[in-house]
Motif scaffolding. Structure first.
Motif, mmCIF file in Angstrom:
data_model
loop_
_atom_site.group_PDB
_atom_site.id
_atom_site.type_symbol
_atom_site.label_atom_id
_atom_site.label_comp_id
_atom_site.label_asym_id
_atom_site.label_seq_id
_atom_site.Cartn_x
_atom_site.Cartn_y
_atom_site.Cartn_z
ATOM 1 N N ASP A 2 -25.987 28.228 -49.290
ATOM 2 C CA ASP A 2 -24.974 27.732 -48.376
ATOM 3 C C ASP A 2 -25.361 26.358 -47.853
ATOM 4 O OD1 ASP A 2 -23.425 29.916 -48.624
ATOM 5 O OD2 ASP A 2 -23.949 30.836 -46.723
ATOM 6 N N LYS A 3 -24.337 25.559 -47.542
ATOM 7 C CA LYS A 3 -24.589 24.261 -46.937
ATOM 8 C C LYS A 3 -25.142 24.427 -45.526
ATOM 9 C CE LYS A 3 -21.017 21.706 -45.914
ATOM 10 N NZ LYS A 3 -19.872 20.780 -46.034
ATOM 11 N N LEU A 4 -24.603 25.362 -44.798
ATOM 12 C CA LEU A 4 -25.010 25.611 -43.421
ATOM 13 C C LEU A 4 -24.938 27.098 -43.103
ATOM 14 C CD1 LEU A 4 -24.523 22.461 -42.751
ATOM 15 C CD2 LEU A 4 -23.848 23.305 -40.520
ATOM 16 N N LEU A 5 -25.707 27.478 -42.103
ATOM 17 C CA LEU A 5 -25.604 28.797 -41.501
ATOM 18 C C LEU A 5 -24.876 28.621 -40.182
ATOM 19 C CD1 LEU A 5 -26.719 31.770 -41.871
ATOM 20 C CD2 LEU A 5 -28.573 31.075 -40.346
ATOM 21 N N GLY A 6 -23.913 29.458 -39.891
ATOM 22 C CA GLY A 6 -23.153 29.346 -38.649
ATOM 23 C C GLY A 6 -23.458 30.481 -37.693
ATOM 24 N N ILE A 7 -23.505 30.177 -36.404
ATOM 25 C CA ILE A 7 -23.657 31.193 -35.363
ATOM 26 C C ILE A 7 -22.656 30.896 -34.255
ATOM 27 C CG2 ILE A 7 -25.153 32.180 -33.578
ATOM 28 C CD1 ILE A 7 -27.549 31.671 -35.349
ATOM 29 N N ILE A 8 -21.855 31.892 -33.909
ATOM 30 C CA ILE A 8 -20.923 31.790 -32.794
ATOM 31 C C ILE A 8 -21.382 32.749 -31.708
ATOM 32 C CG2 ILE A 8 -18.540 32.149 -32.024
ATOM 33 C CD1 ILE A 8 -17.653 31.479 -34.882
ATOM 34 N N MET A 45 -15.599 26.326 -38.589
ATOM 35 C CA MET A 45 -16.752 26.532 -39.475
ATOM 36 C C MET A 45 -16.310 26.764 -40.919
ATOM 37 S SD MET A 45 -19.573 28.714 -37.330
ATOM 38 C CE MET A 45 -20.302 28.062 -35.821
ATOM 39 N N VAL A 46 -15.343 27.655 -41.095
ATOM 40 C CA VAL A 46 -14.890 27.982 -42.444
ATOM 41 C C VAL A 46 -14.288 26.754 -43.129
ATOM 42 C CG1 VAL A 46 -13.198 29.332 -43.755
ATOM 43 C CG2 VAL A 46 -14.552 30.431 -41.964
ATOM 44 N N ASN A 47 -13.565 25.946 -42.383
ATOM 45 C CA ASN A 47 -12.908 24.771 -42.964
ATOM 46 C C ASN A 47 -13.885 23.727 -43.473
ATOM 47 O OD1 ASN A 47 -10.370 25.849 -42.505
ATOM 48 N ND2 ASN A 47 -10.022 24.720 -40.610
ATOM 49 N N CYS A 48 -15.121 23.754 -42.983
ATOM 50 C CA CYS A 48 -16.102 22.789 -43.496
ATOM 51 C C CYS A 48 -17.063 23.436 -44.490
ATOM 52 C CB CYS A 48 -16.869 22.111 -42.355
ATOM 53 S SG CYS A 48 -18.219 23.048 -41.670
ATOM 54 N N GLY A 49 -16.731 24.638 -44.949
ATOM 55 C CA GLY A 49 -17.490 25.247 -46.027
ATOM 56 C C GLY A 49 -18.620 26.158 -45.609
ATOM 57 N N ILE A 50 -18.660 26.568 -44.336
ATOM 58 C CA ILE A 50 -19.678 27.525 -43.896
ATOM 59 C C ILE A 50 -19.170 28.932 -44.206
ATOM 60 C CG2 ILE A 50 -21.038 28.382 -41.956
ATOM 61 C CD1 ILE A 50 -20.712 25.704 -40.621
ATOM 62 N N HIS A 51 -19.892 29.651 -45.036
ATOM 63 C CA HIS A 51 -19.445 30.975 -45.473
ATOM 64 C C HIS A 51 -20.403 32.087 -45.071
ATOM 65 C CE1 HIS A 51 -16.181 29.137 -47.581
ATOM 66 N NE2 HIS A 51 -16.976 28.441 -48.369
ATOM 67 N N THR A 52 -21.421 31.760 -44.285
ATOM 68 C CA THR A 52 -22.292 32.771 -43.693
ATOM 69 C C THR A 52 -22.315 32.516 -42.197
ATOM 70 O OG1 THR A 52 -23.676 32.868 -45.680
ATOM 71 C CG2 THR A 52 -24.592 33.791 -43.651
ATOM 72 N N LEU A 119 -29.958 23.948 -42.403
ATOM 73 C CA LEU A 119 -29.355 23.631 -41.112
ATOM 74 C C LEU A 119 -28.594 24.830 -40.544
ATOM 75 C CD1 LEU A 119 -27.867 20.056 -41.736
ATOM 76 C CD2 LEU A 119 -30.037 20.636 -40.623
ATOM 77 N N VAL A 120 -28.538 24.880 -39.209
ATOM 78 C CA VAL A 120 -27.765 25.896 -38.498
ATOM 79 C C VAL A 120 -26.796 25.187 -37.566
ATOM 80 C CG1 VAL A 120 -27.841 27.924 -36.998
ATOM 81 C CG2 VAL A 120 -29.749 27.452 -38.540
ATOM 82 N N LEU A 121 -25.537 25.603 -37.579
ATOM 83 C CA LEU A 121 -24.546 25.074 -36.660
ATOM 84 C C LEU A 121 -24.179 26.177 -35.681
ATOM 85 C CD1 LEU A 121 -21.648 22.704 -37.458
ATOM 86 C CD2 LEU A 121 -21.264 24.616 -35.910
ATOM 87 N N LEU A 122 -24.335 25.917 -34.392
ATOM 88 C CA LEU A 122 -24.063 26.907 -33.356
ATOM 89 C C LEU A 122 -22.901 26.448 -32.486
ATOM 90 C CD1 LEU A 122 -27.458 26.641 -33.629
ATOM 91 C CD2 LEU A 122 -27.247 28.714 -32.256
ATOM 92 N N GLY A 192 -32.054 21.999 -37.446
ATOM 93 C CA GLY A 192 -32.749 22.639 -38.544
ATOM 94 C C GLY A 192 -33.030 24.109 -38.255
ATOM 95 N N ARG A 193 -32.873 24.949 -39.258
ATOM 96 C CA ARG A 193 -33.125 26.386 -39.078
ATOM 97 C C ARG A 193 -34.586 26.644 -38.717
ATOM 98 N NH1 ARG A 193 -34.863 30.429 -42.513
ATOM 99 N NH2 ARG A 193 -34.966 28.909 -44.208
ATOM 100 N N GLU A 194 -35.496 25.991 -39.418
ATOM 101 C CA GLU A 194 -36.920 26.187 -39.134
ATOM 102 C C GLU A 194 -37.270 25.681 -37.744
ATOM 103 O OE1 GLU A 194 -39.082 27.810 -40.774
ATOM 104 O OE2 GLU A 194 -37.956 28.186 -42.630
#
Length: 364
Positions: A2-8, A45-52, A119-122, A192-194
């Protein structure tokens, strides 16, 4: 990968709760008739390609789970990735104002550790805006910052929005509330996720704090940069801002910014019949959802699914939620009518544009 991991995050409460949020989390409050507030965060999130995407749940999650289900309507019901329901800590909704509680993130460390993206997007679910997150991600990669936060200059005083003290685009401090001209936080950031896992280790003794509160003494060593958003954005934390944002979107110029072509806001599919406007009805500058039946007059208002406006009834400058009935001769003005209500014939519900009246959901 995945390009990014998303958390809401949805495990929080507002400082000034109203009848709208007594029986449901803020994320599942209805919006613009057919949507819920969480739809905007998920769709962005989905519109920019985040699928997790992981969603941190509050204790009163029933209405939120009922709405999002498996994530199918957002194309998140999939074999690889998809929507993950994450447990929130019991501490979450007892502490107002903290949308990125460290304890919630620590409780879901496994979700972060099993991720394969860098990367993680929150994001929280309290802001109304539509943004191409690719711009935020590009800004983050261009500066090489540890964290890039989405911001917008405040136009009015708001005690619920987090503010940043900045030198240029570098964050140097955090504060509760904003004044006109301050840098307001739109409750969205990428990192960054790490590095997020590293921060959880740093602040494990203060996991009762919000992430940005915990970093208060460390903004000199943690490179936090701002990315300004120039579109429409409104934080919804009480009935007044909720009413204002809904009414704002009756303006076509504003609506085109939140519902632009190519970046749709998705929601749960109800397979409703179309609204029906009966002979003699009058509707102007309003948003009418499916399965409504209009016999009376509706102006400058928003109706949820299955609302019935009987002959002689008038709804003006109001929000009437799903499955309500406004009986003949009744008048609703500058009000928010929660779902499943019946406004009796000949009665009047009236507030003001600055202080709308809220008719709470009837006890089931």
């Amino acid at each position: 990968m995945d390009k990014l991991l998303g958390i809401i995050t949805a495990n929080y409460s507002t400082k000034y709760p109203s009848a709208l949020s007594e029986s449901r989390p803020a994320a599942s409050v209805p919006f613009m008739g057919r949507y819920r507030l969480v739809d905007l965060a998920l769709s962005n999130m989905v519109n920019c390609g985040i699928h997790t995407i992981g969603m941190v749940m509050p204790y009163n999650y029933r209405s939120l789970i009922d709405h999002i289900g498996s994530g199918r309507d957002w194309d998140l019901s999939r074999k690889q990735g998809g929507l993950f329901i994450l447990p929130g800590s019991a501490f979450g909704t007892s502490r107002t104002g903290s949308r990125f509680l460290l304890r919630d993130l620590e409780h879901n460390r496994v979700f972060l550790e099993r991720g394969t993206c860098d990367l993680v997007l929150l994001s929280s679910a309290n802001f109304v805006y539509n943004m191409d997150y690719d711009d935020l991600i590009a800004a983050h990669r261009a500066t090489g910052a540890d964290i890039t936060v989405l911001t917008q200059q405040a136009t009015r005083k708001d005690v619920d929005i987090t503010g940043f003290t900045c030198e240029g685009d570098r964050v140097k401090g955090v504060k509760h509330g904003v004044e006109p001209g301050d840098t307001g936080f739109l409750d969205c950031f990428v990192m960054g996720r790490e590095f997020l896992l590293q921060l959880l280790d740093w602040y494990q003794q203060t996991d009762y704090l919000d992430l940005f509160e915990a970093m208060a003494a460390d903004y000199d060593r943690v490179d936090v940069r701002t990315c300004d958003f120039d579109g429409y954005a409104e934080g919804i934390f009480n009935k007044d801002t909720y009413f204002k944002s809904n009414m704002d979107l009756l303006d076509p110029a504003v609506a085109s910014k939140v519902f632009p072509e190519g970046r749709a806001i998705r929601t749960k599919n109800h397979d409703n019949a179309p609204a029906k406007f009966e002979l003699g009805s009058h509707v102007a500058n309003s948003r009418i959802s499916g399965s409504c039946r209009i016999y009376g007059t509706v102006t400058n208002s928003i109706l949820g699914r299955g609302v019935v406006i009987e002959p002689g009834a008038v709804v003006n400058n109001s929000i009437v939620m799903q499955s309500c009935i406004v009986r003949s001769g009744a008048r609703v003005e500058n009000a928010i009518v929660d779902r499943n209500n019946e406004v009796p014939a000949g009665t009047e519900i009236k507030g003001t544009s600055e202080a709308p009246y809220v008719k709470e959901k009837p006890t089931e």
